[in-house]
Write a protein that holds these residues in place. Sequence first.
Motif, PDB file in Angstrom:
ATOM      1  N   ALA A 188     -17.408 -27.596 100.942  1.00 16.46           N
ATOM      2  CA  ALA A 188     -17.713 -26.255 100.914  1.00 16.46           C
ATOM      3  C   ALA A 188     -16.886 -25.414 101.554  1.00 16.46           C
ATOM      4  CB  ALA A 188     -19.395 -26.066 101.297  1.00 16.46           C
ATOM      5  N   MET A 189     -16.423 -26.124 102.729  1.00 24.44           N
ATOM      6  CA  MET A 189     -15.616 -25.237 103.570  1.00 24.44           C
ATOM      7  C   MET A 189     -14.244 -24.960 103.073  1.00 24.44           C
ATOM      8  SD  MET A 189     -15.870 -23.508 106.550  1.00 24.44           S
ATOM      9  CE  MET A 189     -14.648 -22.198 106.780  1.00 24.44           C
ATOM     10  N   ARG A 190     -13.882 -26.150 102.530  1.00 22.57           N
ATOM     11  CA  ARG A 190     -12.415 -26.243 101.990  1.00 22.57           C
ATOM     12  C   ARG A 190     -12.498 -25.269 100.634  1.00 22.57           C
ATOM     13  NH1 ARG A 190     -12.288 -31.180 101.837  1.00 22.57           N
ATOM     14  NH2 ARG A 190     -12.746 -31.795  99.468  1.00 22.57           N
ATOM     15  N   VAL A 191     -13.239 -25.629  99.712  1.00 23.04           N
ATOM     16  CA  VAL A 191     -13.466 -24.849  98.424  1.00 23.04           C
ATOM     17  C   VAL A 191     -13.600 -23.209  98.366  1.00 23.04           C
ATOM     18  CG1 VAL A 191     -14.947 -24.423  96.300  1.00 23.04           C
ATOM     19  CG2 VAL A 191     -14.362 -26.685  97.170  1.00 23.04           C
ATOM     20  N   THR A 192     -14.282 -22.881  99.502  1.00 24.74           N
ATOM     21  CA  THR A 192     -14.518 -21.506  99.874  1.00 24.74           C
ATOM     22  C   THR A 192     -13.488 -20.825 100.302  1.00 24.74           C
ATOM     23  OG1 THR A 192     -15.657 -21.835 101.980  1.00 24.74           O
ATOM     24  CG2 THR A 192     -17.142 -21.361 100.124  1.00 24.74           C
ATOM     25  N   THR A 193     -12.602 -21.496 101.271  1.00 31.77           N
ATOM     26  CA  THR A 193     -11.195 -20.903 101.635  1.00 31.77           C
ATOM     27  C   THR A 193     -10.454 -21.075 100.566  1.00 31.77           C
ATOM     28  OG1 THR A 193     -11.642 -22.217 103.992  1.00 31.77           O
ATOM     29  CG2 THR A 193      -9.521 -21.803 103.357  1.00 31.77           C
ATOM     30  N   ASP A 194     -10.362 -22.029  99.821  1.00 32.93           N
ATOM     31  CA  ASP A 194      -9.463 -22.091  98.655  1.00 32.93           C
ATOM     32  C   ASP A 194      -9.824 -20.648  97.656  1.00 32.93           C
ATOM     33  OD1 ASP A 194      -7.779 -23.801  99.594  1.00 32.93           O
ATOM     34  OD2 ASP A 194      -8.485 -25.474  98.329  1.00 32.93           O
ATOM     35  N   ALA A 195     -11.032 -20.747  97.452  1.00 35.37           N
ATOM     36  CA  ALA A 195     -11.474 -19.537  96.575  1.00 35.37           C
ATOM     37  C   ALA A 195     -10.900 -18.116  97.054  1.00 35.37           C
ATOM     38  CB  ALA A 195     -12.988 -19.400  96.441  1.00 35.37           C
ATOM     39  N   VAL A 196     -11.057 -17.998  98.394  1.00 31.12           N
ATOM     40  CA  VAL A 196     -10.046 -16.564  99.110  1.00 31.12           C
ATOM     41  C   VAL A 196      -8.906 -16.769  98.684  1.00 31.12           C
ATOM     42  CG1 VAL A 196      -9.715 -15.677 101.087  1.00 31.12           C
ATOM     43  CG2 VAL A 196     -12.095 -16.478 100.688  1.00 31.12           C
ATOM     44  N   GLN A 197      -8.222 -17.569  98.754  1.00 25.96           N
ATOM     45  CA  GLN A 197      -6.865 -17.675  98.439  1.00 25.96           C
ATOM     46  C   GLN A 197      -6.273 -17.381  96.967  1.00 25.96           C
ATOM     47  OE1 GLN A 197      -4.489 -18.407 100.967  1.00 25.96           O
ATOM     48  NE2 GLN A 197      -2.828 -18.071  99.815  1.00 25.96           N
ATOM     49  N   VAL A 198      -7.384 -17.987  96.182  1.00 25.50           N
ATOM     50  CA  VAL A 198      -7.094 -17.674  94.785  1.00 25.50           C
ATOM     51  C   VAL A 198      -7.125 -16.100  94.301  1.00 25.50           C
ATOM     52  CG1 VAL A 198      -7.845 -17.768  92.309  1.00 25.50           C
ATOM     53  CG2 VAL A 198      -7.684 -19.867  94.009  1.00 25.50           C
ATOM     54  N   LEU A 199      -7.949 -15.414  95.255  1.00 34.61           N
ATOM     55  CA  LEU A 199      -8.142 -13.978  95.018  1.00 34.61           C
ATOM     56  C   LEU A 199      -7.269 -13.034  95.718  1.00 34.61           C
ATOM     57  CD1 LEU A 199     -11.038 -15.095  93.511  1.00 34.61           C
ATOM     58  CD2 LEU A 199     -11.965 -12.823  94.452  1.00 34.61           C
ATOM     59  N   GLY A 200      -6.504 -13.801  96.494  1.00 31.94           N
ATOM     60  CA  GLY A 200      -5.555 -13.086  97.354  1.00 31.94           C
ATOM     61  C   GLY A 200      -5.946 -12.034  98.203  1.00 31.94           C
ATOM     62  N   GLY A 201      -5.334 -10.902  98.144  1.00 29.87           N
ATOM     63  CA  GLY A 201      -6.081  -9.781  99.150  1.00 29.87           C
ATOM     64  C   GLY A 201      -7.374  -9.441  98.694  1.00 29.87           C
ATOM     65  N   PHE A 202      -7.647  -9.763  97.510  1.00 30.64           N
ATOM     66  CA  PHE A 202      -8.998  -9.186  97.174  1.00 30.64           C
ATOM     67  C   PHE A 202     -10.005 -10.076  97.693  1.00 30.64           C
ATOM     68  CE2 PHE A 202      -6.631  -7.191  93.385  1.00 30.64           C
ATOM     69  CZ  PHE A 202      -6.833  -5.858  93.680  1.00 30.64           C
ATOM     70  N   GLY A 203      -9.641 -11.316  97.760  1.00 34.34           N
ATOM     71  CA  GLY A 203     -10.649 -12.237  98.257  1.00 34.34           C
ATOM     72  C   GLY A 203     -11.021 -12.115  99.902  1.00 34.34           C
ATOM     73  N   TYR A 204     -10.081 -11.284 100.651  1.00 32.79           N
ATOM     74  CA  TYR A 204     -10.256 -11.069 101.904  1.00 32.79           C
ATOM     75  C   TYR A 204     -11.150  -9.840 102.136  1.00 32.79           C
ATOM     76  CZ  TYR A 204      -9.123 -11.385 106.856  1.00 32.79           C
ATOM     77  OH  TYR A 204      -9.140 -11.573 108.176  1.00 32.79           O
ATOM     78  N   THR A 205     -11.714  -9.114 101.084  1.00 28.27           N
ATOM     79  CA  THR A 205     -12.276  -7.859 101.229  1.00 28.27           C
ATOM     80  C   THR A 205     -13.732  -8.437 100.913  1.00 28.27           C
ATOM     81  OG1 THR A 205     -12.136  -7.143  98.852  1.00 28.27           O
ATOM     82  CG2 THR A 205     -10.358  -6.652 100.285  1.00 28.27           C
ATOM     83  N   ARG A 206     -14.663  -7.225 101.249  1.00 28.91           N
ATOM     84  CA  ARG A 206     -16.207  -7.642 101.036  1.00 28.91           C
ATOM     85  C   ARG A 206     -16.612  -6.881  99.589  1.00 28.91           C
ATOM     86  NH1 ARG A 206     -18.896  -6.653 106.974  1.00 28.91           N
ATOM     87  NH2 ARG A 206     -17.804  -8.218 107.969  1.00 28.91           N
ATOM     88  N   ASP A 207     -15.487  -6.551  98.979  1.00 27.98           N
ATOM     89  CA  ASP A 207     -15.769  -6.306  97.426  1.00 27.98           C
ATOM     90  C   ASP A 207     -15.984  -7.456  96.564  1.00 27.98           C
ATOM     91  OD1 ASP A 207     -15.604  -3.550  98.128  1.00 27.98           O
ATOM     92  OD2 ASP A 207     -13.212  -3.520  97.980  1.00 27.98           O
ATOM     93  N   PHE A 208     -15.499  -8.627  96.989  1.00 24.26           N
ATOM     94  CA  PHE A 208     -15.756  -9.818  96.344  1.00 24.26           C
ATOM     95  C   PHE A 208     -16.745 -10.752  97.023  1.00 24.26           C
ATOM     96  CE2 PHE A 208     -12.224  -7.767  94.119  1.00 24.26           C
ATOM     97  CZ  PHE A 208     -12.193  -8.233  93.008  1.00 24.26           C
ATOM     98  N   PRO A 209     -17.427 -11.678  96.412  1.00 24.50           N
ATOM     99  CA  PRO A 209     -18.345 -12.340  97.175  1.00 24.50           C
ATOM    100  C   PRO A 209     -17.597 -13.621  97.938  1.00 24.50           C
ATOM    101  CG  PRO A 209     -18.614 -12.602  94.597  1.00 24.50           C
ATOM    102  CD  PRO A 209     -17.756 -11.584  95.009  1.00 24.50           C
ATOM    103  N   VAL A 210     -16.470 -13.940  97.437  1.00 28.95           N
ATOM    104  CA  VAL A 210     -15.790 -15.255  98.278  1.00 28.95           C
ATOM    105  C   VAL A 210     -15.594 -14.989  99.545  1.00 28.95           C
ATOM    106  CG1 VAL A 210     -14.944 -16.007  95.987  1.00 28.95           C
ATOM    107  CG2 VAL A 210     -13.582 -14.653  97.444  1.00 28.95           C
ATOM    108  N   GLU A 211     -15.431 -13.852  99.861  1.00 25.90           N
ATOM    109  CA  GLU A 211     -15.297 -13.540 101.379  1.00 25.90           C
ATOM    110  C   GLU A 211     -16.637 -14.094 102.255  1.00 25.90           C
ATOM    111  OE1 GLU A 211     -16.581 -11.322 105.086  1.00 25.90           O
ATOM    112  OE2 GLU A 211     -17.346 -10.711 102.907  1.00 25.90           O
ATOM    113  N   ARG A 212     -17.765 -13.593 101.808  1.00 28.93           N
ATOM    114  CA  ARG A 212     -18.959 -13.997 102.139  1.00 28.93           C
ATOM    115  C   ARG A 212     -19.227 -15.447 102.073  1.00 28.93           C
ATOM    116  NH1 ARG A 212     -24.185 -14.216  99.268  1.00 28.93           N
ATOM    117  NH2 ARG A 212     -23.212 -12.773  97.559  1.00 28.93           N
ATOM    118  N   PHE A 213     -18.794 -16.155 100.937  1.00 31.07           N
ATOM    119  CA  PHE A 213     -18.946 -17.413 100.655  1.00 31.07           C
ATOM    120  C   PHE A 213     -18.166 -18.374 101.974  1.00 31.07           C
ATOM    121  CE2 PHE A 213     -19.738 -17.113  95.915  1.00 31.07           C
ATOM    122  CZ  PHE A 213     -20.920 -16.411  96.163  1.00 31.07           C
ATOM    123  N   LEU A 214     -17.165 -17.782 102.141  1.00 29.56           N
ATOM    124  CA  LEU A 214     -16.463 -18.450 103.245  1.00 29.56           C
ATOM    125  C   LEU A 214     -17.279 -18.434 104.572  1.00 29.56           C
ATOM    126  CD1 LEU A 214     -14.092 -19.990 104.274  1.00 29.56           C
ATOM    127  CD2 LEU A 214     -12.648 -17.717 104.364  1.00 29.56           C
TER     128      LEU A 214
END
Length: 379
Positions: A327-353
Amino acid sequence: MPAERLLPTEEAAQLIELTREIAAAELAPRAARAEAEEDFPRGMFRLLGRSGLLGLPYPEDAGGGGQPYEVYLQVLEEIAAVWASVAVGVSVHTLACYPVAAFGDDEQRERLPELLGGGLLGGYALSEAHAGSDAAALSTRAVRDGDSYVITGTKSWITHGGEADFYVLFARTSDEGSRGISALLIDGAVEGMSAGPPERKMGLTGSTTAELRFDGARVPVTRRIGAEGQGFPIALSALDSGRLGIAACAVGLAQGALDEAVAYARQRVQFGRPIIEHQGLGFLLADMAAAVESARATYLEAARRRDRGLPFARQASIAKLVATDAAMRVTTDAVQVLGGFGYTRDFPVERFLREAKVMQIFEGTNQIQRMVIARHLAR
């Protein structure tokens, strides 16, 4: 895309479908705001209780759902894919009911329909500030005084602390190390118990975690679960099953992150085509999918052993270790897939990480899981 599941019965398939409907209609629209506002979702637990999802792995004649762990854990996973705080809460409630179901006397077991009926929420009070991984070193005391125990001490990191209607409390009744610990079923409003302010956590902010402080709280001796001094083996037995619950929560969280990453990669166009068609991203997503499905297979193998009455402690530790690291690895990679958007709270992957990190810590850190596995191998 939803996880593909091989379920043992048509009833199990209907339970999964019901859970997905509730997750989509009731949990998903509320999760982000509740987590941002650190709002405890008691109403969601009541909804799951009314839907028959708070007591799934317990017998029907005790008020449960009569489902094997194999099915219960997959229901838990579906909840976690949308809202991890609620899934962890269901897992902890199930954990809190286990000592009564497995070790309680006839009078205590008569309360199971009340505990499992959905109107009440449980907590599991084992950890202390200086007795986390080394639970046998706990110092909260329960001193016999006539027909009651008088409890003094502090419990730490208690999920549902101050919110639960009942707790299973582990306290020291003698100075005989791990043999001097007993388990008590206590009401959430017992006089002499108070909750500290909620911890300010990195993730799972919708799940209240707090200290429980005991200052002369009195609990009838009839509320002791099992024999005096039997508390530590009761705690360990409960944690074997609880670790499977956390493994399922971690896999659900990873599945949710994978789903978000795949959906984004299908619609995000760069260099004239969706980024999922670029080998670098495609291979990353493939590795994420492999991690999720491997972790799911690992916890299901442990659950099936449990359902068949086979030893499963080692497999539960393996499942908890594998699933939470995944889960730690997959959520980290999900943020990477979304790029800058993944690092924002507008998308849930930041919360998942943020939520994935604690999965490697509670119910026994992953370093403790490695110790447990190694000890089994050495026998």
